[in-house]
Write a protein that holds these residues in place. Structure first.
Motif, PDB file in Angstrom:
ATOM      1  N   VAL A   1       7.433   7.780   6.797  1.00 25.14           N
ATOM      2  CA  VAL A   1       6.034   7.424   6.601  1.00 25.14           C
ATOM      3  C   VAL A   1       5.387   7.415   7.979  1.00 25.14           C
ATOM      4  O   VAL A   1       5.859   6.715   8.876  1.00 25.14           O
TER       5      VAL A   1
ATOM      6  N   ALA B   1       0.847  -1.194   0.000  1.00 24.24           N
ATOM      7  CA  ALA B   1       0.000   0.000   0.000  1.00 24.24           C
ATOM      8  C   ALA B   1       0.883   1.244   0.000  1.00 24.24           C
ATOM      9  O   ALA B   1       0.610   2.210  -0.697  1.00 24.24           O
ATOM     10  N   ILE B   2       1.975   1.219   0.783  1.00 26.20           N
ATOM     11  CA  ILE B   2       2.949   2.318   0.849  1.00 26.20           C
ATOM     12  C   ILE B   2       4.334   1.714   0.724  1.00 26.20           C
ATOM     13  O   ILE B   2       4.648   0.733   1.399  1.00 26.20           O
ATOM     14  N   GLU B   3       5.184   2.316  -0.110  1.00 21.88           N
ATOM     15  CA  GLU B   3       6.541   1.804  -0.316  1.00 21.88           C
ATOM     16  C   GLU B   3       7.551   2.937  -0.172  1.00 21.88           C
ATOM     17  O   GLU B   3       7.408   3.979  -0.807  1.00 21.88           O
TER      18      GLU B   3
ATOM     19  N   ILE C   1       3.210  -1.546   4.664  1.00 19.93           N
ATOM     20  CA  ILE C   1       4.309  -0.614   4.394  1.00 19.93           C
ATOM     21  C   ILE C   1       5.555  -1.429   4.080  1.00 19.93           C
ATOM     22  O   ILE C   1       5.903  -2.348   4.819  1.00 19.93           O
TER      23      ILE C   1
ATOM     24  N   LEU D   1      -4.409   2.838   8.109  1.00 18.66           N
ATOM     25  CA  LEU D   1      -4.083   2.293   6.793  1.00 18.66           C
ATOM     26  C   LEU D   1      -4.799   0.955   6.736  1.00 18.66           C
ATOM     27  O   LEU D   1      -4.435   0.026   7.451  1.00 18.66           O
TER      28      LEU D   1
END
Length: 142
Positions: free
Chosen positions: A17, A3-5, A36, A25
């Motif tokens: 982050v 979802a987040i990198e 993440i 999230l």
């Protein structure tokens, strides 16, 4: 696919982050989900004050992954100096799960926090909140 990198970030310009205190999230009901991901060779920090939620259907999930599953070379993810979440340390901090912060993952073969094979971490993991991983079927242990 995360979802987040964190796929950028240098010593001169690290990436942070943050999942804020009342934020969430949510990546639910998806197999092989990653909340993440911090790629090797990058610099930054993950701060969890709210919730990273990877519950529901699916297996092989990861709340926080250090390293890139597709990377063919092993590299180090470097944390940063964090005097707020790790005040008594001169070591870098890679992950800070604050009081009230939650990383929750559900599914067989899943991880709350996972250091990918071949990856390395230069930084503390500070857990003042909670990390939980449960099986898909609560009658089985994985």
């Amino acid at each position: 696919m995360p979802a987040i990198e964190i796929d950028s970030g240098t010593f001169n310009k690290p990436v942070t982050v943050t999942v804020g205190d009342s934020a969430a999230l949510n990546f639910t009901g998806t197999g092989a989900a990653v909340g993440i991901q911090a790629d090797g060779g990058k610099v930054g920090e993950m701060i969890i004050g709210g919730t990273v939620n990877l519950t529901g259907a699916g297996i092989d999930k990861t709340g926080i992954r250090i390293g890139n599953q597709e990377a063919s070379t092993s590299k180090v993810f470097h944390g940063v100096i964090d005097k707020t979440d790790n005040p008594n340390s001169t070591d870098p901090t890679a992950i800070a799960i604050r009081s009230g912060g939650i990383v929750e993952v559900q599914g067989d073969g899943s991880y709350g926090i996972h250091l990918q094979s071949g990856a390395s971490l230069n930084g503390d993991i500070v857990i003042n909140g909670q990390v939980s991983a449960t099986t898909s079927d609560t009658t089985q242990a994985s």
